[in-house]
Design an enzyme around this catalytic site. Structure first.
Site, PDB file in Angstrom:
ATOM      1  CE  LYS A 129      28.298 -28.356  10.010  1.00  0.00           C
ATOM      2  NZ  LYS A 129      27.824 -27.780  11.240  1.00  0.00           N
ATOM      3  CB  CYS A 130      37.382 -28.545   8.264  1.00  0.00           C
ATOM      4  SG  CYS A 130      39.080 -29.107   8.130  1.00  0.00           S
TER       5      CYS A 130
END
Length: 167
Positions: free
Chosen positions: A34-35
């Site tokens: 999710k970065c």
């Protein structure tokens, strides 16, 4: 001491000796799906596909220490990364890279190649390049895209093939 002296946990909770990778050039990366830097999975996969037959192994170590950007459970990690990012290189069990519970491998990596401002890992996608002898050769910042240092990987692979000592 070298990277080969460490044992890590797989995403299935099994022990995996890094000695199994002896003789290979390793690119060790702390990852997070999710970065904002997750598009680097694509370049990591490109390197993996292009050089695995020549002796490169990319090892992803999911980490949830930076703003909870790795919420996926270990049991789902490989499948999630394969579906979302096309990743087929090994993703091991989630680790802490900083703090009291930092994985011993990451304590070693940070000691061998400290960052620009201290040794702590600053964010997801910090990359460590390890030669075929198990020595940490270089550390790359999260913002350094993997293809930027492809020539370093090629050189280490050539050295490993020719038997040229790195140090």
């Amino acid at each position: 001491m070298s990277v080969y002296d460490f044992t890590v946990r797989t995403s299935r909770g099994e022990q995996k000796s890094l000695a199994d990778y002896r003789g290979q050039v390793l690119l060790i990366v702390n990852t997070a799906t999710k970065c904002g830097l997750a598009p680097q999975f694509k370049e990591l996969q490109q390197l993996h596909e292009k050089y695995r037959e020549q002796g490169l192994t990319v090892l992803g170590f999911p980490c949830n220490q930076f703003m909870d950007q790795e919420p996926v459970a270990n049991s789902e990690m490989q499948e999630t990364c394969e579906i979302n990012f096309g990743v087929t290189f090994p993703l091991l069990g989630k680790v802490d890279v900083n703090g009291a519970n930092a994985d011993p491998l990451y304590k070693y990596l940070k000691k061998e190649a400290s960052g620009f401002i201290g040794s702590g890992i600053k964010w997801n996608f910090t990359k460590f390049l390890v030669d075929a002898e198990g020595n940490v050769v270089k550390r790359y910042s999260p913002s350094t895209k993997p293809l930027k240092f492809e020539k370093h990987i090629q050189k280490l692979l050539e050295d490993a093939k020719s038997g040229t000592p790195v140090g």
